[in-house]
Design an enzyme around this catalytic site. Sequence first.
Site, short mmCIF file in Angstrom:
data_model
loop_
_atom_site.label_atom_id
_atom_site.label_comp_id
_atom_site.label_asym_id
_atom_site.label_seq_id
_atom_site.Cartn_x
_atom_site.Cartn_y
_atom_site.Cartn_z
N HIS A 21 13.16 7.44 4.46
CA HIS A 21 11.87 6.74 4.43
C HIS A 21 10.97 7.38 3.36
O HIS A 21 9.77 7.53 3.56
CB HIS A 21 11.23 6.81 5.82
N ASP A 59 0.85 6.48 12.08
CA ASP A 59 1.00 5.42 13.07
C ASP A 59 2.07 5.72 14.11
O ASP A 59 2.25 4.94 15.06
CB ASP A 59 1.27 4.08 12.38
N HIS A 60 2.77 6.83 13.95
CA HIS A 60 3.79 7.21 14.93
C HIS A 60 3.39 8.43 15.76
O HIS A 60 4.10 8.80 16.69
CB HIS A 60 5.12 7.48 14.22
N HIS A 92 7.15 -3.27 15.64
CA HIS A 92 6.58 -2.60 14.47
C HIS A 92 6.46 -3.55 13.30
O HIS A 92 7.04 -3.36 12.23
CB HIS A 92 7.43 -1.37 14.12
#
Length: 336
Positions: A163, A61-62, A301
């Site tokens: 993350h 998604d980035h 986000h």
Amino acid sequence: MSITFQVLGTADGDNAMFVQVDSGQSVERLLFDCGEGCLSSLPFGEILSLDQVFFSHLHMDHIAGFDSFFRATFNRTSKPNQLWGPPDTARILQHRFQGVLWNLQEEMTGSWRVCEVHPEEIQSARFELPEAFATRHEEAPRPRQRVIWEGVGVTVEAVTMEHRTPTLAYIIREKPRRNVDLTRLAALGLRPGPWMKNLKEASESATTVEIEGSMHSLEDLREKLIVETSGDTLAYLTDFLLDEAAMERLILALQGCRVIVCEGQYRHSDLDLAKKNFHMTTVLSATLAQRAQVDELVLFHLSDRYGREEWLEMLAEAREIFPNARFPTHWELGNA
């Protein structure tokens, strides 16, 4: 301010951030992440003019929108093509470069540099269009410093966060502005003119300047006339665990920051889920903004597990801690 920014994408989709820095000499354009469809809201000329692209990390998604950028710029020679990210970025992006058929590229020109931010150093690799990006040309690493990239009017810093994979928090700082105090200028009996350019640039090659037929010391004039003001600062923070240790590290890094653009992935009642997935809640984002003493918090986000009403409740929760929190204006989710 000379830094302007635009959160790209929608509340229920991928996001990115487009930044412009006007130094008075040039406008520098930076992109942070590149989610699917995010570039559709930018004029094509702005896409072609991007100076640097910074990835927080390489989850789908980035990076899903990178192909749109690469299609427009794969053979760009008007400016350097440089991409940034955490360790392993070069390997992943090489796959993106080679994800199409290349059989007409031998006479084309295009060079791409990918810079990886490691704990102790910056590792860079170069990929060439005439080679169909098949060869990874390693370049000599350089020591990592707080500032990873410096432009004409701006610097970019990176802080490595967690993350369940390294992810980068970015801080964009406008360089200090040097201006001539016109009141002091008048008090000295001098009139503005082209000579003031030498005064602002602080060049070491000249020590005097001629003004209306008289010679003046540049050093003396600078001491009397130049006023230096701090530039604006913006932070881009997304996709990492924000526990107390991470909070303390970021507060130090964010000193002097005016605006933070920060993920609001989960509502605080789902804190355990946020921790499990190494994300933040809007309450944690607001707490960071409060403790770092920034002026404004822009939440983006958001998780699509929630609907519009819950997003509004998440914003309300954040505002209980940090009143000057909002969503990007174009989302039209009720910032008032």
